[in-house]
Design a protein around this motif. Structure first.
Motif, PDB file in Angstrom:
ATOM      1  N   TYR A  41       0.837  -1.196   0.000  1.00 30.83           N
ATOM      2  CA  TYR A  41       0.000   0.000   0.000  1.00 30.83           C
ATOM      3  C   TYR A  41       0.876   1.251   0.000  1.00 30.83           C
ATOM      4  CZ  TYR A  41      -3.234   3.603   1.514  1.00 30.83           C
ATOM      5  OH  TYR A  41      -3.959   4.767   1.604  1.00 30.83           O
ATOM      6  N   GLU A  44       2.615   1.694  -3.349  1.00 27.71           N
ATOM      7  CA  GLU A  44       1.669   2.192  -4.354  1.00 27.71           C
ATOM      8  C   GLU A  44       1.396   3.680  -4.153  1.00 27.71           C
ATOM      9  OE1 GLU A  44      -2.556   0.950  -6.380  1.00 27.71           O
ATOM     10  OE2 GLU A  44      -2.126   0.213  -4.374  1.00 27.71           O
ATOM     11  N   GLN A  45       1.181   4.093  -2.913  1.00 28.77           N
ATOM     12  CA  GLN A  45       0.935   5.504  -2.623  1.00 28.77           C
ATOM     13  C   GLN A  45       2.137   6.356  -3.013  1.00 28.77           C
ATOM     14  OE1 GLN A  45      -2.126   6.712  -1.628  1.00 28.77           O
ATOM     15  NE2 GLN A  45      -2.598   4.597  -2.116  1.00 28.77           N
ATOM     16  N   THR A  48       2.326   6.675  -6.820  1.00 25.34           N
ATOM     17  CA  THR A  48       1.255   7.553  -7.303  1.00 25.34           C
ATOM     18  C   THR A  48       1.602   9.008  -7.037  1.00 25.34           C
ATOM     19  OG1 THR A  48      -0.376   5.804  -6.945  1.00 25.34           O
ATOM     20  CG2 THR A  48      -1.211   8.045  -7.136  1.00 25.34           C
ATOM     21  N   GLN A  49       2.128   9.277  -5.844  1.00 23.34           N
ATOM     22  CA  GLN A  49       2.519  10.651  -5.502  1.00 23.34           C
ATOM     23  C   GLN A  49       3.661  11.147  -6.379  1.00 23.34           C
ATOM     24  OE1 GLN A  49       3.354  10.515  -1.310  1.00 23.34           O
ATOM     25  NE2 GLN A  49       1.198  10.470  -0.739  1.00 23.34           N
ATOM     26  N   PRO A  53       1.414   6.723 -13.606  1.00 21.67           N
ATOM     27  CA  PRO A  53       0.008   6.434 -13.907  1.00 21.67           C
ATOM     28  C   PRO A  53      -0.514   5.261 -13.076  1.00 21.67           C
ATOM     29  CG  PRO A  53       1.299   6.643 -15.921  1.00 21.67           C
ATOM     30  CD  PRO A  53       2.272   6.623 -14.783  1.00 21.67           C
ATOM     31  N   LYS A  54      -1.776   5.344 -12.698  1.00 19.68           N
ATOM     32  CA  LYS A  54      -2.415   4.330 -11.845  1.00 19.68           C
ATOM     33  C   LYS A  54      -2.315   2.935 -12.463  1.00 19.68           C
ATOM     34  CE  LYS A  54      -5.176   2.915  -8.494  1.00 19.68           C
ATOM     35  NZ  LYS A  54      -4.611   2.545  -7.232  1.00 19.68           N
ATOM     36  N   THR A  57       1.224   1.637 -12.158  1.00 21.68           N
ATOM     37  CA  THR A  57       1.522   1.383 -10.755  1.00 21.68           C
ATOM     38  C   THR A  57       0.859   0.088 -10.302  1.00 21.68           C
ATOM     39  OG1 THR A  57       1.738   3.735 -10.300  1.00 21.68           O
ATOM     40  CG2 THR A  57       1.302   2.316  -8.419  1.00 21.68           C
ATOM     41  N   THR A  58      -0.393  -0.105 -10.670  1.00 26.86           N
ATOM     42  CA  THR A  58      -1.121  -1.322 -10.300  1.00 26.86           C
ATOM     43  C   THR A  58      -0.450  -2.558 -10.886  1.00 26.86           C
ATOM     44  OG1 THR A  58      -3.197  -0.107 -10.133  1.00 26.86           O
ATOM     45  CG2 THR A  58      -3.361  -2.497 -10.425  1.00 26.86           C
TER      46      THR A  58
END
Length: 120
Positions: A41, A44-45, A48-49, A53-54, A57-58
């Motif tokens: 988590y 991922e955060q 993203t920060q 791109p989401k 990242t996913t």
């Protein structure tokens, strides 16, 4: 990286139950479930920060999760982790995170450097 480790440890400690020093197998399992959830988590955060791109990242996080060797993680860290009470973990987060997880996280990230291409 140190901020990442501290955040992971804090999430695990604060999200866990009150433990005794003699951890049960279930408490150990819960600890590592929480640690891994918190670690991914936080990663991922962080990504993203940083503007990744989401979708990328996913995909990266999913690939990283698939490569975790839980047995290796536990054997590399449990002797260190289990000697601390939850209160000690909270009060000494940075020190304990570095001491118990630093080498494993560094090794894990190094072994999986090829996955960085998923973020490009």
């Amino acid at each position: 990286m140190k901020k990442f480790l501290i955040l992971c440890l804090a999430m695990v400690v604060l999200g866990g139950s009150a433990w005794a020093l003699n951890y049960t197998p279930q408490e150990k399992k819960q600890f590592y479930d929480g640690f891994l959830s918190g670690m991914f988590y936080s990663l991922e955060q962080s990504l993203t920060q940083q503007g990744f791109p989401k979708a990328k990242t996913t995909r990266y996080i999913t690939s990283m999760k698939a490569r975790v060797n839980r047995t290796e993680l536990e054997s590399a860290t449990w002797a260190c982790v289990s000697k601390y009470t939850p209160q000690q973990m909270v009060s000494g987060q940075k020190k304990i995170a570095d001491e118990c997880f630093g080498k494993w996280v560094e090794s894990y990230m190094t072994k999986n450097m090829d996955l960085i291409n998923l973020l490009k």
